[in-house]
Structure formats: C-alpha cells, structure tokens
Write a protein that holds these residues in place. Sequence first.
Motif: not given
Length: 369
Positions: A328-350
Amino acid sequence: MGTILQDHSKLDSDTVAEAIRPLVESDPSIKVKSIITEVQSRFNYTISYRKAWLTKQKSIAKVFGGWEDSYQALAWWLSVMTQKMPGSIVQIETRPLYNGTEEADGTLLVAVAQDGNQNIVPIAFALVEGETADAWHFFLRNLRKHVVRSDGVGYSRIVEEYNINYKRLEERGEAYARWCDAIGLRHWVLTFDEGHRWGHMTTNLVECINSILKGARNLPVLALVRATYYRLNEIFTRKSAETHERKRAGFNYSVFAQHRIEANIQRAGNIVVHRFDRRNEVFEVREMPNGKVLVERLPYRHVIACCANQRLDWQLYVHDVYRMTEVCKVYRFEFVPLGDAETWPAYQGPTLVANLALRRTSKGRPKLT
C-alpha cells in the motif's frame, strides 16, 4: 454530391485535418491507413498516403500544439509540476542554441520497478535524442543519483549453479574468467548479491509499460510529458484502490507472496530436518529431489520445514516488502491537478528552443516512431 474527382482542389490536407481532428484527439496513434479509410468513407475520395500522413501531423499540431511551440512551453510546465509536486525531480540538459546538422530520432527511456505483488511501477523517464552513449550516461547517472544505488549481477541463483557456469566461462577462455574476477562476485552473481536484485535478471519488464504510454509517443514533447503524467496518476490511483481493498479483505501478504508461500508449505512435508545447536540457528535439511533456494526473501520450503520442526513462526522470515501494509505504501504518493495555465505563476527560467537539426527528416515514405 456523387463521387469526388481524385484531383479535387478543395479537399486539401487542411480540410481533411479538421475533419479527422476528433479521431486524432481520441487516439493520437491512429494509423495512416485508418485515416485514408475514414476520408474514403466520409467524402467518397481516396487520398494519397503522403496527404494522409501530412494530415495527421497537422491535426496533431492543432490538438496538442506544434513541435517548436511544444519545446518553448515545456520548461514552464515542468517548473509548475515541481512546485505542485515537491517530490518530483527534473533534470534538463541542453546545448547552446544549434549544434551542426546532425540528425537523430527522439527516444523515450523508462526505468521501472516492481512492488511486492510483482506489479510494474514506472519510476523515471528520460527524453533523449537517441540511444547514444551520452544519452544513456545522462539517464543512468541521474537514475543512480536520485532513485537507486544497486549494482547489476549475473544469473546464478545458487552456489552450485554459479560453479558450473564459472567453469564453462573458464573453458571458453581464461581472459573472460579473470575479467569477471576483477569485478567482484557481489556485482555480477545473483547468489552473492546480498539480495539486492530480488531474483530479477531481466530488463524486459519495461516493455510491459508500453501499453500505458501507447499513443503518447507520437505527440509533441510537451503533450507526451503531460500525457505521461496523467497516465501515471491513473495507474497509481487504480493500484492504490486495489491494494487497499485486498488489505481491508484481511489479507496479510500480496497475491504473489501468498502463492509462493503456500507452494513451499506443501513441498516442505518431504524434508528431513536435523537441528545442530540449541539456539535454533543451524539446521541440516535433506529432500528428494534436491530443490533450488530462491533469492526473493521469502521463506522457501527448507525454512518452513525447520520452523514446523521447532514450532517456530515462519511469518517472521517473510520480508516486509510482501506485506500488504508495505505494498500500500508504494502507491501512497498522490498526484495533483496542475490547473489551468492562466492560474500559473509567471515563468522566469531559461527558454528552450527546439533544435531543428535534430528533427527527423523524412526520406521516402513518411513514417512515425
């Protein structure tokens, strides 16, 4: 309107691409021949293989984004994923702008593991320009750094089997045996590996994960990464529900371990046990015919026979990895929805720019891998 002429100017690749868009959206791996059949059925017109191939590329670009645009958006999407999923690790290796005119096919490398119930679990992915020495070094270096630290070993489950195989190796050539000696037994012989490989000696397990990623390999890079993310979420959610259901049903061990143990219990009745010390640490067991000792960290029939002889609990010799609580512990990790791109913080990387020199140049009949 009747039969459309074969040189109909209005039925170009853009028109057909829009017509087959729902098909491509539901199955990006749809075959070119299926597209030809669909157009024939809908328009009573047989398009050429090349037009159908081009049509599919245009439709994929409309649904999943273009090849170049996909690379530009990849870094932003990955940065959001690592923010929302702190356990995720992303390593990007780039070249400064363009590098010559070499050509290479893109390749998806996958590393998998197995839980205590022998279910295959994907643990790492790498998108590389091809199966080159540099690409494999990049993948394996990061795999060892961030995921595992075990060494590879050879296929000999018991000492007697190793002796036979080693003798054959010496007969083939003294240089081979000396080369293996320099490595050290723990690194290449299963029976001396201290249990790190759990009896596994094949890398073909990764082939079983191809069905999970079917269709995603034909997509632009960002769509492939995104599809892999959500399909992994589906696997973990489903397997977590299955293992917890078995645990609630009162099972202590995985199905795999239960079958192995039950088989060994049945075969332990023909074993003669002699105890050699008062602490129940040294036994001699004999059976006919001679059996092989497994290296899966499960109590094989010799151990079960000794436990029965001395009224010991054989469950103490089952490794925790096979217990339902651990599965059971193998699958305890839960994914999360990343949401709409309009709600994402501005990208500052390369910014990542697609290297057109590394894109496949079609020669002859168009193909997709």
